[in-house]
Every structure is written in structure tokens, then in C-alpha cells.
Design a protein around this motif. Structure first.
Motif, PDB file in Angstrom:
ATOM      1  N   PRO A  70       0.831  -1.217   0.000  1.00 10.24           N
ATOM      2  CA  PRO A  70       0.000   0.000   0.000  1.00 10.24           C
ATOM      3  C   PRO A  70       0.866   1.269   0.000  1.00 10.24           C
ATOM      4  O   PRO A  70       1.864   1.351   0.717  1.00 10.24           O
ATOM      5  CB  PRO A  70      -0.794  -0.096   1.306  1.00 10.24           C
ATOM      6  CG  PRO A  70      -0.776  -1.539   1.673  1.00 10.24           C
ATOM      7  CD  PRO A  70       0.521  -2.081   1.152  1.00 10.24           C
ATOM      8  N   GLY A  71       0.468   2.230  -0.841  1.00  9.04           N
ATOM      9  CA  GLY A  71       1.128   3.536  -0.881  1.00  9.04           C
ATOM     10  C   GLY A  71       2.476   3.576  -1.545  1.00  9.04           C
ATOM     11  O   GLY A  71       3.156   4.602  -1.512  1.00  9.04           O
ATOM     12  N   ASP A 127      -2.874   4.403   1.809  1.00 11.87           N
ATOM     13  CA  ASP A 127      -3.327   3.104   2.316  1.00 11.87           C
ATOM     14  C   ASP A 127      -3.912   2.218   1.216  1.00 11.87           C
ATOM     15  O   ASP A 127      -4.501   1.184   1.496  1.00 11.87           O
ATOM     16  CB  ASP A 127      -4.347   3.300   3.432  1.00 11.87           C
ATOM     17  CG  ASP A 127      -5.591   4.056   2.975  1.00 11.87           C
ATOM     18  OD1 ASP A 127      -5.552   4.682   1.896  1.00 11.87           O
ATOM     19  OD2 ASP A 127      -6.602   4.018   3.698  1.00 11.87           O
ATOM     20  N   LYS A 128      -3.731   2.610  -0.031  1.00 15.67           N
ATOM     21  CA  LYS A 128      -4.296   1.847  -1.148  1.00 15.67           C
ATOM     22  C   LYS A 128      -3.198   1.076  -1.879  1.00 15.67           C
ATOM     23  O   LYS A 128      -2.091   1.548  -2.043  1.00 15.67           O
ATOM     24  CB  LYS A 128      -5.007   2.786  -2.111  1.00 15.67           C
ATOM     25  CG  LYS A 128      -6.187   3.486  -1.455  1.00 15.67           C
ATOM     26  CD  LYS A 128      -7.031   4.199  -2.462  1.00 15.67           C
ATOM     27  CE  LYS A 128      -8.261   4.827  -1.922  1.00 15.67           C
ATOM     28  NZ  LYS A 128      -8.343   5.198  -0.567  1.00 15.67           N
TER      29      LYS A 128
END
Length: 171
Positions: free
Chosen positions: A86-87, A124-125
């Protein structure tokens, strides 16, 4: 040498004074430039390290060191990872697929791999893999740092916005 006098129309003096006085009222200075409009330097993967590689191993080039903490534009390929983080994603000068489970830390990542940190909205993706040439703009950071994916990076790019490659660029 004798200077000749230039006739000066005295009737214009009050008008010019009034004009210069009121010109500041109507005109506001522009706001300071935003970070996104700061000058952007072009960076290429071939500019990362001194060539040929010497007895000290990979040494950062003068150009790379000069661009630290500056906005840069770079084009490269998103590294295809089995387990993306994530990120964060990695950008390389060539298309690379790393089978992390099979090879572990002994993979084929080029030494000039750039670790790309996504904007705060995407921190957070998990970004799914997209082939093609990516052109990214962001702030360059240098120095050894352990990343959230467990790898140690030397070059990092903190991008302003996420713009994946277009369909035309993928072909």
C-alpha cells in the motif's frame, strides 16, 4: 562633448505621478507559486550512478545528488510485483516482473530502481499493476531507507498526483 537638452513636457508630470500612484491599487502581486508549479528537472535512470561501476560499487552521480529534494520528472516502467505494498510501488528503466515468493531477495531489479511513494490520498491503497511507460513528477529523496515492503531503497520519489499511463502508451 555638449549634451543637447531634450524638451520635457511639464504638463505630463502630474498625470504620470497620478498614474504611478494608482497603478499599485488595481494590480495585486500574484500569490507565491504552489509546490506543483515549481520548476521541474528532467531525470533519467542512466543519470543515477557513475559509469562504469568502480571498486566502490554504485556511486551516485553528481546530477542525482544535485537534484535531491528537488522536483523531477522521470519516465519508467512499473515493476510487476506479486504482493504490492500500500502507498508504494517501484519504477524501473525496463519492464520487470519479480516473483518474490520464489526468488526472495535475489531478483532481477536494476540498481537504479526508484521507489515511488503515492500521494497522501492513496497512502493506504494498493495500486494494481499497469504496464506501459509511466511519466511521473515529484520530489526526489536520496539515502538508504528501509521501505514498508521490507526492501532498502536509495532513491525515492514522492509524487504530486497519480496519473497512470494512457492506453495509447501501453501499446
Amino acid at each position: 562633448m555638449k549634451l543637447s537638452k531634450i524638451p520635457y513636457p511639464t504638463a505630463l508630470v502630474p498625470a504620470l505621478c497620478a498614474l504611478s500612484l494608482f497603478s499599485g491599487c488595481a494590480h495585486r502581486s500574484p500569490p507565491p507559486p504552489a509546490q506543483a508549479s515549481a520548476p521541474t528537472a528532467e531525470l533519467k535512470f542512466q543519470d543515477f550512478y557513475k559509469m562504469p561501476v568502480g571498486p566502490q560499487g554504485l556511486e551516485p552521480s553528481g546530477k542525482l545528488l544535485a537534484l535531491e529534494h528537488k522536483r523531477v520528472r522521470i519516465a519508467g516502467y512499473m515493476v510487476h510485483e506479486e504482493e504490492p505494498t500500500p502507498g508504494l510501488f517501484m519504477l524501473a528503466p525496463v519492464a520487470v516482473n519479480i516473483p518474490e515468493k520464489e526468488d526472495g531477495p535475489s531478483d532481477d531489479l536494476p540498481g537504479s530502481t526508484l521507489f515511488v511513494h503515492l500521494p497522501a490520498d492513496y497512502a493506504d491503497k494498493v495500486l494494481s499493476f499497469r504496464p506501459g511507460l509511466w511519466e511521473l513528477v515529484g520530489r526526489l529523496e536520496l539515502g538508504a531507507k528501509e521501505e514498508t515492503n521490507g526492501r532498502v531503497s536509495y532513491t525515492r520519489l514522492f509524487i504530486d498526483e497519480l496519473t497512470p499511463p494512457s492506453a495509447a502508451a501501453r501499446q
